[in-house]
Design an enzyme around this catalytic site. Sequence first.
Site, short mmCIF file in Angstrom:
data_model
loop_
_atom_site.label_atom_id
_atom_site.label_comp_id
_atom_site.label_asym_id
_atom_site.label_seq_id
_atom_site.Cartn_x
_atom_site.Cartn_y
_atom_site.Cartn_z
N TYR A 213 0.82 -1.22 0.00
CA TYR A 213 0.00 0.00 0.00
C TYR A 213 0.85 1.26 0.00
O TYR A 213 0.33 2.35 -0.09
CB TYR A 213 -0.97 0.02 1.19
CG TYR A 213 -0.35 -0.29 2.53
CD1 TYR A 213 0.34 0.69 3.23
CD2 TYR A 213 -0.46 -1.56 3.09
CE1 TYR A 213 0.91 0.40 4.46
CE2 TYR A 213 0.12 -1.86 4.32
CZ TYR A 213 0.81 -0.87 5.00
OH TYR A 213 1.38 -1.17 6.21
N LYS A 214 2.18 1.12 0.15
CA LYS A 214 3.04 2.30 0.14
C LYS A 214 3.41 2.62 -1.32
O LYS A 214 2.56 3.07 -2.06
CB LYS A 214 4.25 2.05 1.04
CG LYS A 214 3.83 1.98 2.52
CD LYS A 214 4.92 1.55 3.48
CE LYS A 214 4.37 1.53 4.91
NZ LYS A 214 5.19 0.72 5.83
C1 LIG Z 1 4.54 0.23 7.09
C2 LIG Z 1 5.34 -0.76 7.85
C3 LIG Z 1 4.74 -1.80 8.57
C4 LIG Z 1 3.25 -1.89 8.71
O1 LIG Z 1 2.83 -3.21 8.94
P1 LIG Z 1 1.32 -3.61 8.66
O2 LIG Z 1 1.18 -4.97 9.24
O3 LIG Z 1 1.11 -3.57 7.18
O4 LIG Z 1 0.44 -2.61 9.32
C5 LIG Z 1 5.57 -2.74 9.18
N1 LIG Z 1 6.92 -2.65 9.09
C6 LIG Z 1 7.52 -1.65 8.41
C7 LIG Z 1 9.01 -1.61 8.33
C8 LIG Z 1 6.76 -0.66 7.80
O5 LIG Z 1 7.36 0.34 7.16
#
Ligand SMILES: *Cc1c(COP(=O)(O)O)cnc(C)c1O
Length: 401
Positions: A213-214
Amino acid sequence: MTDFDKTRSLFYMPDGVIYLDGNSLGPLPKAARDRVAAMMTGEWGDMLIRGWNEAAWMMMPRRVGDRVGRLIGAPQGTVVMGDTLSIKVYQALASAIDIMAERDPKRRIVLTDNGNFPSDLYMAEGLIQTLDRGYELKVVAPEEVEGAIDETVAVTMLTEVDYRTGRLHDMKVLTAKAHAVGALSVWDLAHSAGAIPVDLLGADADFAVGCSYKYLNGGPGAPAFIYVSPRWIDRARPALSGWLGHERPFAFDLHYRPGDGVDRMRVGTPPILALAALDAALDAWDEVEMADVRQKSVALCELFIAEVKARCPDLTLGSPRDAARRGSQVSFLHDEGYAIMQALIARGVIGDFRAPNAIRFGFTPLYIGEAEVMAGVEILADIMTNRLWDQPQFKKKALVT
Ligand SMILES: *Cc1c(COP(=O)(O)O)cnc(C)c1O
């Protein structure tokens, strides 16, 4: 050469917005909107449960995984989509620990750094506690990681690009060091996939995970990915042994047997609507060269840093000054960072804030160019010079920062 005018035209962007937060949530690809709308009626609506076969929904986690794999140097059949990144961190780390427990059971250290995203640390803590076999999560400063990789380390668990500062680890060097001492490496590519060139096979990474999603623009809550090196793909034992990771899910056996290759990292029913959005979002990358993305990303970040330094002397650069040591984001530090970011957002310049004091800006060449950077700096300079952030409505903390 990548045609960035073309890629820009593939995204929907509201009027009056300068979007510098694609590192946190990518914008809406028009193709994703159309694809999901079409499949709601044409597939879910009309096919009903037949869609699992007729529209090949069941194959989507692997098919989309292969498309993500192309962007991170992963061969076909080594990446699968599903769940959230936190879950995938747990799976990858559990599998790596399991392999090491057999290879060298005396090692007890999982090595990470304090620039890692907290959820990765929390998942490791939870796993270690559940295993109850004396493992220890050792957290060092990012610059101390290389020196801390020694014979006590079972697994290195690192995020390549620091979510706060954008500091970039050298995946190839650190993986080689881990292997040289007999350890395994788990890499989190949350801020790498779609942001910088990644070569998982070339770096010889053992496991990798990331979210979509990024920079991959799959939409809020889009499924995560997991990569397992060809070396381990038939050896890895999934700690989360769900039915869709079973060798034959529809045999409904009473005991788990890991599925073929990376399929074993599947857990339960895949989110088909979210996968369809991501699948369509990935079309934007079809004619994109990651080297071109990197070149433009560096140019945009350099421009932003130079302009902000020149025009906003109260802001301190929180990211490495050397582009080679930085991902595709730039942070500036200020004690009133939260209010500054709120004032920016009120003017249509969207970045985000990371405690305690970082204002963070993502640079995403697919749909951002020099014009947005310069317009964003103009507004930031106005806010800083005239202390426009210093108003009560900008200091009230929201749930999501
Ligand atoms: C964005 C991010 C997450 C988020 O994890 P989700 O389970 O998708 O909410 C975890 N680790 C890192 C390094 C991130 O940048």
